[in-house]
Design an enzyme around this catalytic site. Structure first.
Site, PDB file in Angstrom:
ATOM      1  N   SER A  22       0.642  -1.182  -0.036  1.00  0.00           N
ATOM      2  CA  SER A  22       0.198   0.490   0.002  1.00  0.00           C
ATOM      3  C   SER A  22       0.936   0.891  -0.424  1.00  0.00           C
ATOM      4  O   SER A  22       1.070   2.330  -1.070  1.00  0.00           O
ATOM      5  CB  SER A  22      -1.047  -0.320   1.214  1.00  0.00           C
ATOM      6  OG  SER A  22      -1.680  -1.395   1.202  1.00  0.00           O
ATOM      7  N   GLU A  49       4.657   0.260  14.164  1.00  0.00           N
ATOM      8  CA  GLU A  49       4.428   1.126  14.022  1.00  0.00           C
ATOM      9  C   GLU A  49       5.622   2.183  14.986  1.00  0.00           C
ATOM     10  O   GLU A  49       6.852   2.819  14.167  1.00  0.00           O
ATOM     11  CB  GLU A  49       3.834   1.947  13.389  1.00  0.00           C
ATOM     12  CG  GLU A  49       3.192   2.132  12.264  1.00  0.00           C
ATOM     13  CD  GLU A  49       1.862   1.266  12.519  1.00  0.00           C
ATOM     14  OE1 GLU A  49       1.368   0.174  13.640  1.00  0.00           O
ATOM     15  OE2 GLU A  49       0.978   0.495  11.733  1.00  0.00           O
ATOM     16  N   PHE A  75      -1.624   6.319  11.467  1.00  0.00           N
ATOM     17  CA  PHE A  75      -1.166   5.832  12.671  1.00  0.00           C
ATOM     18  C   PHE A  75       0.527   6.424  12.699  1.00  0.00           C
ATOM     19  O   PHE A  75       0.725   5.531  13.387  1.00  0.00           O
ATOM     20  CB  PHE A  75      -0.217   3.841  11.600  1.00  0.00           C
ATOM     21  CG  PHE A  75      -1.684   3.011  11.226  1.00  0.00           C
ATOM     22  CD1 PHE A  75      -3.504   2.705  12.130  1.00  0.00           C
ATOM     23  CD2 PHE A  75      -1.904   2.910  10.332  1.00  0.00           C
ATOM     24  CE1 PHE A  75      -4.453   2.391  11.108  1.00  0.00           C
ATOM     25  CE2 PHE A  75      -3.124   2.067   9.710  1.00  0.00           C
ATOM     26  CZ  PHE A  75      -3.780   1.662  10.940  1.00  0.00           C
ATOM     27  N   HIS A  99      -1.538   7.769   2.381  1.00  0.00           N
ATOM     28  CA  HIS A  99      -3.378   7.647   3.013  1.00  0.00           C
ATOM     29  C   HIS A  99      -3.471   8.757   3.611  1.00  0.00           C
ATOM     30  O   HIS A  99      -3.691   8.718   4.772  1.00  0.00           O
ATOM     31  CB  HIS A  99      -3.403   6.508   3.079  1.00  0.00           C
ATOM     32  CG  HIS A  99      -3.985   5.382   2.262  1.00  0.00           C
ATOM     33  ND1 HIS A  99      -2.764   4.773   2.376  1.00  0.00           N
ATOM     34  CD2 HIS A  99      -4.515   4.096   1.882  1.00  0.00           C
ATOM     35  CE1 HIS A  99      -2.235   3.660   1.239  1.00  0.00           C
ATOM     36  NE2 HIS A  99      -3.221   3.767   1.265  1.00  0.00           N
ATOM     37  N   ASP A 107     -12.583   3.300   3.923  1.00  0.00           N
ATOM     38  CA  ASP A 107     -11.988   2.612   4.837  1.00  0.00           C
ATOM     39  C   ASP A 107     -13.150   3.702   6.022  1.00  0.00           C
ATOM     40  O   ASP A 107     -13.019   3.166   7.343  1.00  0.00           O
ATOM     41  CB  ASP A 107     -10.462   2.696   5.205  1.00  0.00           C
ATOM     42  CG  ASP A 107     -10.385   1.275   4.122  1.00  0.00           C
ATOM     43  OD1 ASP A 107     -11.024   0.764   3.633  1.00  0.00           O
ATOM     44  OD2 ASP A 107      -9.116   1.888   4.501  1.00  0.00           O
ATOM     45  N   ARG A 158      -3.518   9.140  -1.133  1.00  0.00           N
ATOM     46  CA  ARG A 158      -3.823   7.358  -1.920  1.00  0.00           C
ATOM     47  C   ARG A 158      -3.863   7.927  -2.793  1.00  0.00           C
ATOM     48  O   ARG A 158      -3.834   6.523  -4.216  1.00  0.00           O
ATOM     49  CB  ARG A 158      -4.338   6.801  -1.161  1.00  0.00           C
ATOM     50  CG  ARG A 158      -5.528   5.393  -1.847  1.00  0.00           C
ATOM     51  CD  ARG A 158      -7.002   4.917  -1.013  1.00  0.00           C
ATOM     52  NE  ARG A 158      -6.986   3.781  -1.409  1.00  0.00           N
ATOM     53  CZ  ARG A 158      -8.334   2.881  -1.153  1.00  0.00           C
ATOM     54  NH1 ARG A 158      -8.784   3.718  -0.965  1.00  0.00           N
ATOM     55  NH2 ARG A 158      -8.536   1.950  -1.467  1.00  0.00           N
TER      56      ARG A 158
END
Length: 300
Positions: A22, A49, A75, A99, A107, A158
């Site tokens: 991703s 992370e 994140f 993203h 999402d 994204r």
């Protein structure tokens, strides 16, 4: 992930928190670290992370490598303590956060960062870049590699973004953090300031306003911290005093009032996102050329 693109600088070591496919932080020369005898240049950190960023700090402190790691921007919350330590220790660590907005789409709000770019900009010594296309991304990457006095965060979308037309002088000006991308015929009466995916939106809004007889300048500001470090004369040439300003960013509005002033406007977000296709979300939250043009016209 660990990637090696070595030259005169130390070798680059890339990383990702289980989101390689991703984040697109690997490339054809990437080789996953596994068998000690086989070597490698790419570490799969898994879903961790904080661990990824803490290990990157250790790699930077050890020396010989420039570590970079990728995950979704939302994140960055999990990585924040380690990212803050990189800034505190002034270590060259490159954080690739993808993203980056409600453009994430279906999402939903749990994965759609709203306050995260503003939060990263608050960390001392953290250089934050939110580029609008490939050219700005390349400049941001180069600056991150050259910046030996602290970490850098690259904030990427994204969704695909259109390339912006630029002169060679404008390409050179990207490295100054903010620059005039589109200018008016004559002194501007309005400045639209945008970052990332909203730069193309600002360009569309400028077209609408220009067709109404307004003199509009579009400023792309991929890095507020780098722009703030420029001399006063340059900053004034980009954002002339006395000119109405509108900032557009698909995130928290809080950090933009310093650039638009109390008589300006910010097209941003004060709420969490929602679950829907990205196009519908941008329309729902007011990130359209028509809405930006209407907000701007209300200031004139």
């Amino acid at each position: 992930m660990l990637n090696v693109l070595g030259a005169a600088l130390p070798e680059l070591l890339g990383g990702s928190a289980d989101l390689t496919g991703s984040n697109n932080t690997n490339h054809k020369l990437s080789k996953a670290v596994g068998d000690p005898a086989a070597g490698g240049n790419y570490i799969h950190y898994g879903v961790r992370e904080f661990g990824m960023c803490a290990i990157m700090n250790g790699i930077a402190l050890h020396g010989g490598f420039i570590p970079y790691g990728g995950t979704f921007l939302v994140f960055s919350d999990y990585a924040r303590n380690a990212a803050r330590m990189a800034a505190l220790m002034q270590q060259r660590v490159v954080l690739v956060f993808t993203h980056d907005s409600i453009g994430l789409g279906e999402d939903g709000p749990t994965h759609q960062p709203v306050e995260h770019v503003a939060s990263l900009r608050l960390i001392p010594n953290m250089r934050v870049w939110r580029p609008c296309d490939t050219v700005e991304t390349a400049v941001a990457w180069g600056d991150s590699i050259d910046n030996a006095k602290g970490p850098s965060s690259l904030i990427l979308t994204r969704q695909a973004l259109p390339p912006m037309a630029r002169t060679p002088a404008q390409v050179a000006a990207i490295a100054r953090g903010g620059y005039v991308l589109i200018d008016s015929a004559g002194a501007p009466e309005l400045v639209l300031i945008a970052t990332g995916s909203e730069v193309a939106l600002a360009a569309e809004a400028a077209q609408l306003l220009t067709a109404q007889g307004r003199r509009v300048r579009v400023v792309s500001m991929p890095s507020t911290s780098v722009f703030d470090a420029q001399d006063a004369a340059y900053r004034a040439s980009v954002l002339p005093a006395g000119t109405k300003r509108v900032a557009i960013e698909a995130g928290s509005r809080e950090s933009w009032w310093r650039y638009v002033g109390l008589d300006g406007a910010v097209v941003g977000m004060d709420t969490f996102g929602a679950s829907a296709p990205a196009k519908k979300l941008f329309e729902h939250f007011g990130f359209t050329a028509a809405n930006v043009a209407q907000v701007a016209a209300g200031l004139l």
